[in-house]
Write a protein that holds these residues in place. Sequence first.
Motif, PDB file in Angstrom:
ATOM      1  N   LYS A 368     -16.184 -13.097  15.526  1.00  0.00           N
ATOM      2  CA  LYS A 368     -15.099 -13.588  14.673  1.00  0.00           C
ATOM      3  C   LYS A 368     -13.849 -13.910  15.487  1.00  0.00           C
ATOM      4  CE  LYS A 368     -17.792 -12.955  11.222  1.00  0.00           C
ATOM      5  NZ  LYS A 368     -18.562 -14.129  10.740  1.00  0.00           N
ATOM      6  N   THR A 513      -7.057 -16.291  10.576  1.00  0.00           N
ATOM      7  CA  THR A 513      -8.379 -16.676  10.079  1.00  0.00           C
ATOM      8  C   THR A 513      -9.454 -15.749  10.623  1.00  0.00           C
ATOM      9  OG1 THR A 513      -7.702 -18.992   9.950  1.00  0.00           O
ATOM     10  CG2 THR A 513     -10.065 -18.557   9.973  1.00  0.00           C
ATOM     11  N   GLU A 517     -12.061 -13.051   8.481  1.00  0.00           N
ATOM     12  CA  GLU A 517     -13.524 -12.987   8.585  1.00  0.00           C
ATOM     13  C   GLU A 517     -13.972 -11.645   9.158  1.00  0.00           C
ATOM     14  OE1 GLU A 517     -14.711 -16.327  10.879  1.00  0.00           O
ATOM     15  OE2 GLU A 517     -14.108 -17.801   9.361  1.00  0.00           O
ATOM     16  N   GLU A 520     -14.492  -8.546   6.925  1.00  0.00           N
ATOM     17  CA  GLU A 520     -15.666  -8.496   6.052  1.00  0.00           C
ATOM     18  C   GLU A 520     -16.891  -7.910   6.761  1.00  0.00           C
ATOM     19  OE1 GLU A 520     -15.201  -9.009   3.022  1.00  0.00           O
ATOM     20  OE2 GLU A 520     -13.227  -9.928   3.199  1.00  0.00           O
ATOM     21  N   THR A 521     -16.794  -7.643   8.061  1.00  0.00           N
ATOM     22  CA  THR A 521     -17.929  -7.108   8.808  1.00  0.00           C
ATOM     23  C   THR A 521     -17.957  -5.583   8.731  1.00  0.00           C
ATOM     24  OG1 THR A 521     -16.751  -6.969  10.927  1.00  0.00           O
ATOM     25  CG2 THR A 521     -17.788  -9.077  10.382  1.00  0.00           C
TER      26      THR A 521
END
Length: 642
Positions: A368, A513, A517, A520-521
Amino acid sequence: MTEKFYLADTKPIDHDDTVDNGIEECLHIGSGKSFITFAGAGSGKTYSLKRALEFLKSKYSDDFSRQGKQIAVVTFTNNAANEIVDRIEQNPIFSVSTIHSFCWSAIAGFNEDIRKWYLEKIPTDLAEVEDLEKRGRAGKASEARKRTIVRLTEKLKWLAEPQSFIYDPNGVNSSPNALSHADVLKIFSNFLTTKPMMTEVIINKFPFIFIDESQDTNNDVVNSFFELQDAKSDKVVIGLFGDTMQRIFGGGEPELGKTKPSGWTTFNKEMNHRSARRIVGLGNQVRSEDDERKQYARDGAEEGFVRYFLLPHGLSGKDDVELKIRTIMAEVTGDTNWTDTQSKETAILLLEHKMAGRRLGFDELWDKFSKTDNKIKDRISEGKNTELNFFSHIIFPMAEASLKENRAELMSILRASKSPLLEATALDANKDDPLGLARAAQHAFRDVVSNEKVSFRLVLEVIAEHNLLRIPEKLQSFVAAFEENEAEIEPDQTGARVEVEAEPEERDDSEITAWAEALETDFFQIKNYKDYIDGNSIFRTHQGVKGNEFERVMVVMDDDEAGGFLFSYEQYFGVKELTPDSQKKRVAGEETGLDRTRRLFYVTSTRAKNSLAHVIYTSDVAKIKANLIAKKFARESEIIEV
């Protein structure tokens, strides 16, 4: 077949004593003998530097302490500075710092001179960018050029008035008065050669200046020191220590090993005290294609082991294959520690951090951030990203303590982190049960982290909801408890609550950004990331291992997985042809990726004391094998096709 290409000759352990004696002959004020010491892998460079410092301490300690003079030791990295500090006796006459810190300390306070330097430099930079924009095409490059034009134009306006400047060592301050690493070095190099006052300050303060890892030190800085010595040889002695074959960072002086300024003494350390004869022999053979410097192993050194394992690109189950290779190495060497993944004396060297991420299990998190700019990626790879450290150094230890129901450790972390729930105002507001809110928050936190697949975002949400910790500003906009543009509430001096308007902060969209992302991991990737950054795994990068040594080393070379462009083992081993651009550079005598890869191969090949395994993933196993033998890098019996 002759063994001269494969096994290094040996010499007595004291073979290089003449070098250290020669250095001491230079260490006299007014000697006019500045020097360059070339010291290859395992040659005892730090030992020579330490011995020189001890000699100067015994000779000048009292005088320098009385006169306020110091001996400057300038290193390339903080780690190198710390290593030198650990090796020498604490004494105020020694000033050990990184090159950036040294240069900043020299120019700090020259505010008007720095302002004038920018006023002369920026118009030139601006004209170049405007010319490129006129000739360029529309697209992302054009948008970047336009932003640069706006930024430079605004800075020129800002510079119209007198200003003061600061140094931003972390590269995160976007204020116009914050100097970057690069600008600090450029300004210092210019001032050292054009400002007589600064020159006098430097030589009066530091009659002796040692520059460690000189091959990686910015070439403008190195050349400014050459000019300083030429002009003031009767007042300053400068000593450079390094090895041009281990130059793996950009900006270093490429000609340092091929030429030297007149009047400088050159010393060559020829011993390798670290490695077995076979490994020293391989290093010599790699250098035979470059500067042809040759090393000797110690008398009595073991023969040692070198093996090459050749595998096709796109192979599945790489983890299992590499485990099998370590098992084979254990059998070949009789050293069962090859299979011990916790051994501090074993290193597996990877070309890129993302390769470690896949093998250790933090690849989703790393991916990411891989699309952000290099400045952000560098800080993450160095363990210096504030927001990621919030998770790795505070939240993860909290999760471990919570899952173990270790309440004492939990409270210790909360106190050290200045949890809002432990502040006097929070405790006074709940006098009947002062720790009630903290206990409730801890229970909620434990419920969330009990799920081994919980995301970073959910962990952050529960912390924000219960006000368990102060959340870094960049992460606040990602949780429901914070609104991006709402007014912040802070206590005034009387303890009352007052509204203050939030100050807008310029943010890097690519980083924001990436965080959107990354959150969410899976949260528990952070453990593997932390182990890697803290050096608690056997995985390291090719570049990051310079200066280290291990009993056993496995080097993984996989251009496809690395996906980089600065290095190409496929080109170096003759599988791929040089690109037309690289061929032009080579003809012009400029550096190519082939040169960078050769130096990196030398660095990785010389980290091992006793046994070395090169694991090469390639598109042409047969060609790699033929070229390894032709280059005398490998005996045929040392090549294993898995």
